[in-house]
Design an enzyme around this catalytic site. Structure first.
Site, PDB file in Angstrom:
ATOM      1  N   ARG A  50     102.808  -7.654 -17.730  1.00  0.00           N
ATOM      2  CA  ARG A  50     102.237  -8.335 -16.572  1.00  0.00           C
ATOM      3  C   ARG A  50     100.774  -8.691 -16.850  1.00  0.00           C
ATOM      4  O   ARG A  50     100.100  -8.021 -17.609  1.00  0.00           O
ATOM      5  CB  ARG A  50     102.282  -7.423 -15.342  1.00  0.00           C
ATOM      6  CG  ARG A  50     103.657  -6.853 -15.042  1.00  0.00           C
ATOM      7  CD  ARG A  50     103.553  -5.825 -13.927  1.00  0.00           C
ATOM      8  NE  ARG A  50     104.829  -5.159 -13.701  1.00  0.00           N
ATOM      9  CZ  ARG A  50     105.016  -4.171 -12.828  1.00  0.00           C
ATOM     10  NH1 ARG A  50     103.977  -3.731 -12.123  1.00  0.00           N
ATOM     11  NH2 ARG A  50     106.194  -3.628 -12.674  1.00  0.00           N
ATOM     12  N   ASP A  52      97.324  -9.538 -14.368  1.00  0.00           N
ATOM     13  CA  ASP A  52      96.865  -9.469 -12.991  1.00  0.00           C
ATOM     14  C   ASP A  52      96.371 -10.816 -12.503  1.00  0.00           C
ATOM     15  O   ASP A  52      96.218 -11.765 -13.273  1.00  0.00           O
ATOM     16  CB  ASP A  52      95.742  -8.436 -12.866  1.00  0.00           C
ATOM     17  CG  ASP A  52      96.223  -7.018 -13.125  1.00  0.00           C
ATOM     18  OD1 ASP A  52      97.411  -6.744 -12.879  1.00  0.00           O
ATOM     19  OD2 ASP A  52      95.412  -6.196 -13.579  1.00  0.00           O
ATOM     20  N   ARG A 197      89.795  -4.282 -19.219  1.00  0.00           N
ATOM     21  CA  ARG A 197      88.665  -4.678 -18.375  1.00  0.00           C
ATOM     22  C   ARG A 197      87.680  -3.525 -18.178  1.00  0.00           C
ATOM     23  O   ARG A 197      86.465  -3.745 -18.116  1.00  0.00           O
ATOM     24  CB  ARG A 197      89.181  -5.205 -17.048  1.00  0.00           C
ATOM     25  CG  ARG A 197      89.915  -6.544 -17.176  1.00  0.00           C
ATOM     26  CD  ARG A 197      90.686  -6.890 -15.928  1.00  0.00           C
ATOM     27  NE  ARG A 197      89.810  -6.983 -14.770  1.00  0.00           N
ATOM     28  CZ  ARG A 197      90.272  -7.063 -13.522  1.00  0.00           C
ATOM     29  NH1 ARG A 197      91.601  -7.044 -13.285  1.00  0.00           N
ATOM     30  NH2 ARG A 197      89.438  -7.131 -12.512  1.00  0.00           N
TER      31      ARG A 197
END
Length: 262
Positions: A50, A52, A197
């Site tokens: 996935r 975001d 991140r």
């Protein structure tokens, strides 16, 4: 029944992420609707993972099963006719039955882009993290070197991450600079939610002098998210490539010592 693996590029700015969800438009939903228009049948894409909301991809891998006997170029050109300008199918290959995009992946290559400048750039606001402060690149490189190998990344995951284990393998981390832009390339077997991140946010704090470079090793040992840095904005992150064994749909050899060429 055929299994087709797609390589997908998209700008994630206006999407709620890759995965279909009740609130918001997802990249997966848009592509599945385009494939249904092309094939005349509903399909379900299984992806390599996935991304975001706001995260981009140059090489997302996803596969689906179909009875349609179309040439491979039709899955590229035909599907693209029904896709918006910010999503495109780059390649399509036929893979073995039972191919699983997420379980069969050897590693993934992500790139994070930082723009260092006292003035913001309207043209790059959706594709780079704007940092006004000058950064100590030597300190950042020293900090990044601690990530390579197999470590417990509990200090580098979102609070709502549901992964059962926080141990992950990082094959390579590299940093480069071009004019105002800093690129951080990470290749690894898999990543926790927001892991890259938070890694980038912490390393930028090293560059600002908030942390010493050896703070990364301390975080990996002590597993304390509260002592790590900020979560870098989603806009700077891009999935560059997913690596598979060579016999899994023309997969590429995994680059262990350096990021993929692009």
């Amino acid at each position: 029944m055929r299994t087709i693996k797609l390589t997908i590029e998209y700008d994630g700015t206006r999407y709620s992420g890759w995965q279909i969800q009740p609130n918001g438009l997802a990249v997966q939903q848009v592509i599945e609707e385009a494939l249904e228009r092309l094939l005349g049948e509903a399909v379900r894409l299984r992806s390599s993972g996935r991304t975001d909301a706001g995260v981009h991809a140059r090489g997302m891998a996803a596969a689906f099963a179909t009875h349609r006997d179309l040439p491979l170029r039709a899955f590229v050109e035909g599907t693209n006719r029904f896709l918006p300008d910010d999503i495109a199918i780059i390649d399509a290959v036929e893979v073995r039955a039972g191919f699983k995009p997420i379980k069969d992946a050897l590693a993934k290559h992500y790139r994070y882009t930082i723009r260092v400048s006292p003035v913001r750039s309207p043209l790059h606001r959706f594709h780079a993290w704007h940092v006004k402060d000058q950064l100590d690149l030597a300190a950042m490189e020293a900090a990044l070197s601690a990530f390579t190998g197999r470590h417990d990344f509990a200090a580098f995951r979102a609070s709502n991450c549901v992964s059962r284990t926080t141990v992950r393998r990082i094959d390579s981390v590299a940093m480069s600079r071009e004019d105002d832009f800093i690129f951080i390339d990470v290749v690894g077997e898999g990543f926790l939610k927001n892991m890259i991140r938070i890694m980038v946010g912490t390393v930028v704090d090293v560059g600002k002098g908030r942390f010493a470079p050896d703070h990364i090793a301390w975080l990996l040992q002590n597993r304390d998210r509260k002592k790590a840095g900020v979560t870098a904005p989603a806009c700077g992150l891009c999935l560059m490539e997913v690596f598979y064994p060579p016999d899994d749909g023309k997969g590429e050899e995994l680059p262990i010592s350096r990021p993929a060429a692009f």
